[in-house]
Design a protein around this motif. Sequence first.
Motif, PDB file in Angstrom:
ATOM      1  N   MET A  78       0.827  -1.207   0.000  1.00  0.00           N
ATOM      2  CA  MET A  78       0.000   0.000   0.000  1.00  0.00           C
ATOM      3  C   MET A  78       0.861   1.257   0.000  1.00  0.00           C
ATOM      4  SD  MET A  78      -3.041  -1.038   2.682  1.00  0.00           S
ATOM      5  CE  MET A  78      -3.825   0.591   2.606  1.00  0.00           C
ATOM      6  N   GLY A  79       2.057   1.185   0.644  1.00  0.00           N
ATOM      7  CA  GLY A  79       2.917   2.358   0.638  1.00  0.00           C
ATOM      8  C   GLY A  79       3.808   2.532   1.850  1.00  0.00           C
ATOM      9  N   ALA A  80       3.743   1.614   2.826  1.00  0.00           N
ATOM     10  CA  ALA A  80       4.653   1.685   3.973  1.00  0.00           C
ATOM     11  C   ALA A  80       6.088   1.441   3.499  1.00  0.00           C
ATOM     12  CB  ALA A  80       4.255   0.672   5.035  1.00  0.00           C
ATOM     13  N   ASP A  81       7.055   1.982   4.225  1.00  0.00           N
ATOM     14  CA  ASP A  81       8.457   1.911   3.795  1.00  0.00           C
ATOM     15  C   ASP A  81       9.182   0.679   4.311  1.00  0.00           C
ATOM     16  OD1 ASP A  81       8.752   4.600   2.424  1.00  0.00           O
ATOM     17  OD2 ASP A  81       8.024   5.232   4.382  1.00  0.00           O
ATOM     18  N   ARG A  82       8.904   0.272   5.535  1.00  0.00           N
ATOM     19  CA  ARG A  82       9.510  -0.929   6.098  1.00  0.00           C
ATOM     20  C   ARG A  82       8.593  -1.499   7.166  1.00  0.00           C
ATOM     21  NH1 ARG A  82      12.596   0.386  10.828  1.00  0.00           N
ATOM     22  NH2 ARG A  82      12.756   2.650  11.130  1.00  0.00           N
ATOM     23  N   ALA A  83       8.953  -2.690   7.649  1.00  0.00           N
ATOM     24  CA  ALA A  83       8.055  -3.381   8.568  1.00  0.00           C
ATOM     25  C   ALA A  83       8.842  -4.065   9.682  1.00  0.00           C
ATOM     26  CB  ALA A  83       7.210  -4.402   7.823  1.00  0.00           C
ATOM     27  N   ILE A  84       8.149  -4.268  10.799  1.00  0.00           N
ATOM     28  CA  ILE A  84       8.710  -5.000  11.937  1.00  0.00           C
ATOM     29  C   ILE A  84       7.678  -6.031  12.381  1.00  0.00           C
ATOM     30  CG2 ILE A  84       9.550  -4.873  14.317  1.00  0.00           C
ATOM     31  CD1 ILE A  84      10.256  -1.919  13.778  1.00  0.00           C
ATOM     32  N   LEU A  85       8.079  -7.293  12.437  1.00  0.00           N
ATOM     33  CA  LEU A  85       7.216  -8.358  12.939  1.00  0.00           C
ATOM     34  C   LEU A  85       7.746  -8.835  14.281  1.00  0.00           C
ATOM     35  CD1 LEU A  85       5.003 -10.520  12.790  1.00  0.00           C
ATOM     36  CD2 LEU A  85       6.592 -11.938  11.461  1.00  0.00           C
ATOM     37  N   VAL A  86       6.925  -8.728  15.314  1.00  0.00           N
ATOM     38  CA  VAL A  86       7.254  -9.311  16.616  1.00  0.00           C
ATOM     39  C   VAL A  86       6.582 -10.675  16.628  1.00  0.00           C
ATOM     40  CG1 VAL A  86       7.188  -9.044  19.105  1.00  0.00           C
ATOM     41  CG2 VAL A  86       7.282  -7.015  17.644  1.00  0.00           C
ATOM     42  N   GLN A  87       7.377 -11.703  16.353  1.00  0.00           N
ATOM     43  CA  GLN A  87       6.814 -13.029  16.100  1.00  0.00           C
ATOM     44  C   GLN A  87       6.614 -13.821  17.392  1.00  0.00           C
ATOM     45  OE1 GLN A  87       8.609 -15.121  12.805  1.00  0.00           O
ATOM     46  NE2 GLN A  87       8.043 -17.114  13.630  1.00  0.00           N
ATOM     47  N   THR A  88       5.408 -14.338  17.548  1.00  0.00           N
ATOM     48  CA  THR A  88       5.086 -15.209  18.678  1.00  0.00           C
ATOM     49  C   THR A  88       3.874 -16.041  18.310  1.00  0.00           C
ATOM     50  OG1 THR A  88       4.349 -15.284  20.992  1.00  0.00           O
ATOM     51  CG2 THR A  88       3.723 -13.346  19.726  1.00  0.00           C
ATOM     52  N   ASP A  89       3.861 -17.281  18.741  1.00  0.00           N
ATOM     53  CA  ASP A  89       2.720 -18.160  18.480  1.00  0.00           C
ATOM     54  C   ASP A  89       1.679 -18.068  19.588  1.00  0.00           C
ATOM     55  OD1 ASP A  89       3.767 -19.112  16.081  1.00  0.00           O
ATOM     56  OD2 ASP A  89       4.936 -20.674  17.087  1.00  0.00           O
ATOM     57  N   ASP A  90       1.982 -17.336  20.637  1.00  0.00           N
ATOM     58  CA  ASP A  90       1.051 -17.187  21.752  1.00  0.00           C
ATOM     59  C   ASP A  90       0.029 -16.088  21.448  1.00  0.00           C
ATOM     60  OD1 ASP A  90       2.474 -19.100  23.206  1.00  0.00           O
ATOM     61  OD2 ASP A  90       3.842 -17.584  24.001  1.00  0.00           O
ATOM     62  N   ARG A  91      -1.143 -16.221  22.047  1.00  0.00           N
ATOM     63  CA  ARG A  91      -2.148 -15.170  21.937  1.00  0.00           C
ATOM     64  C   ARG A  91      -1.728 -13.995  22.812  1.00  0.00           C
ATOM     65  NH1 ARG A  91      -6.746 -13.741  24.794  1.00  0.00           N
ATOM     66  NH2 ARG A  91      -6.413 -15.457  26.253  1.00  0.00           N
ATOM     67  N   VAL A  92      -1.599 -12.822  22.205  1.00  0.00           N
ATOM     68  CA  VAL A  92      -1.134 -11.641  22.934  1.00  0.00           C
ATOM     69  C   VAL A  92      -2.317 -10.710  23.185  1.00  0.00           C
ATOM     70  CG1 VAL A  92       0.511  -9.734  22.991  1.00  0.00           C
ATOM     71  CG2 VAL A  92       1.099 -11.852  21.803  1.00  0.00           C
ATOM     72  N   GLU A  93      -2.543 -10.397  24.440  1.00  0.00           N
ATOM     73  CA  GLU A  93      -3.650  -9.522  24.814  1.00  0.00           C
ATOM     74  C   GLU A  93      -3.289  -8.052  24.553  1.00  0.00           C
ATOM     75  OE1 GLU A  93      -4.217 -10.609  28.869  1.00  0.00           O
ATOM     76  OE2 GLU A  93      -5.262 -12.479  28.388  1.00  0.00           O
ATOM     77  N   PRO A  94      -4.285  -7.162  24.530  1.00  0.00           N
ATOM     78  CA  PRO A  94      -4.024  -5.742  24.237  1.00  0.00           C
ATOM     79  C   PRO A  94      -2.931  -5.107  25.083  1.00  0.00           C
ATOM     80  CG  PRO A  94      -6.376  -6.154  24.181  1.00  0.00           C
ATOM     81  CD  PRO A  94      -5.739  -7.431  24.650  1.00  0.00           C
ATOM     82  N   LEU A  95      -2.881  -5.434  26.380  1.00  0.00           N
ATOM     83  CA  LEU A  95      -1.837  -4.853  27.230  1.00  0.00           C
ATOM     84  C   LEU A  95      -0.455  -5.312  26.783  1.00  0.00           C
ATOM     85  CD1 LEU A  95      -0.973  -3.172  29.639  1.00  0.00           C
ATOM     86  CD2 LEU A  95      -1.358  -5.162  31.114  1.00  0.00           C
ATOM     87  N   GLY A  96      -0.332  -6.594  26.415  1.00  0.00           N
ATOM     88  CA  GLY A  96       0.949  -7.094  25.925  1.00  0.00           C
ATOM     89  C   GLY A  96       1.356  -6.407  24.628  1.00  0.00           C
ATOM     90  N   VAL A  97       0.398  -6.207  23.732  1.00  0.00           N
ATOM     91  CA  VAL A  97       0.686  -5.513  22.474  1.00  0.00           C
ATOM     92  C   VAL A  97       1.125  -4.081  22.759  1.00  0.00           C
ATOM     93  CG1 VAL A  97      -0.291  -4.689  20.302  1.00  0.00           C
ATOM     94  CG2 VAL A  97      -0.912  -6.955  21.154  1.00  0.00           C
ATOM     95  N   ALA A  98       0.409  -3.404  23.664  1.00  0.00           N
ATOM     96  CA  ALA A  98       0.749  -2.025  23.998  1.00  0.00           C
ATOM     97  C   ALA A  98       2.156  -1.919  24.582  1.00  0.00           C
ATOM     98  CB  ALA A  98      -0.278  -1.458  24.979  1.00  0.00           C
ATOM     99  N   LYS A  99       2.538  -2.885  25.429  1.00  0.00           N
ATOM    100  CA  LYS A  99       3.884  -2.872  26.009  1.00  0.00           C
ATOM    101  C   LYS A  99       4.952  -3.072  24.937  1.00  0.00           C
ATOM    102  CE  LYS A  99       2.708  -4.392  30.710  1.00  0.00           C
ATOM    103  NZ  LYS A  99       2.867  -5.467  31.716  1.00  0.00           N
TER     104      LYS A  99
END
Length: 249
Positions: A78-99
């Motif tokens: 779409m037009g983003a310049d680069r990307a970062i993937l924080v890879q985990t197979d666990d379900r991450v809750e909103p607080l974990g994502v925010a941290k």
Amino acid sequence: MRVLVPVKRVLDYNVKPRVKADGSGVDLANVKMSMNPFDEIAVEEAIRLKEKGVVTEIVAVSVGEAKCQETLRTALAMGADRAILVQTDDRVEPLGVAKLLAKIVAEEAPELVILGKQAIDDDNNQTGQMLAGLLGWGQGTFASAVEIADGHAKVTREVDGGLETDDLKLPAIVTTDLRLNEPRYASLPNIMKAKSKPMATKTPADYGVDVAPRLTVTNVVEPPRRSAGVKVADVDELVTKLKALGVAK
């Protein structure tokens, strides 16, 4: 100005969700997945700001399994310049994502974080607000218009009484609503270019964040089917039935 755009891989909005037979969750096997629609709007808004010359770099971020690379490639196309993937197979809750996002913000030093107001899979509507709280930044939620100028973000948001305009000093957090814009389709040349754009892969351990869930899902059930409607012969019969239900007097 650098902008961070978190995106989430969710069940495609055109697919009817099916609950697993054991009631442990939604069945995601062999179903189409796509980028969360509200996050698409966030990516589009970041691109439009870049086209106006306000933004110089767009960094897309996702937290989840390896297949989230597909979602990030969509953002890059779409037009983003680069990307970062924080890879985990666990379900991450909103607080974990925010941290995790707070750690990435400290590393990338963006002046603006734009993300969807909520994900259509869990509808929590929490990550943006939690991130603002962790960073101590101003926030403009449910944005229907965004203007950036002179180190400030003017965010128009829809409230019960009409429209509210907030003036945020950058850096700030903005969460997007449906009426902010209409996301573009990625062109074939841009899809090909996205394959060569940089994508870094990290883990929660790299940022020192514990993403262990704090909530336990006990049971998931499908909503009850709606009962069939009742036809009435005329207005008088309708009023009689409404009175019997206590709706009309």
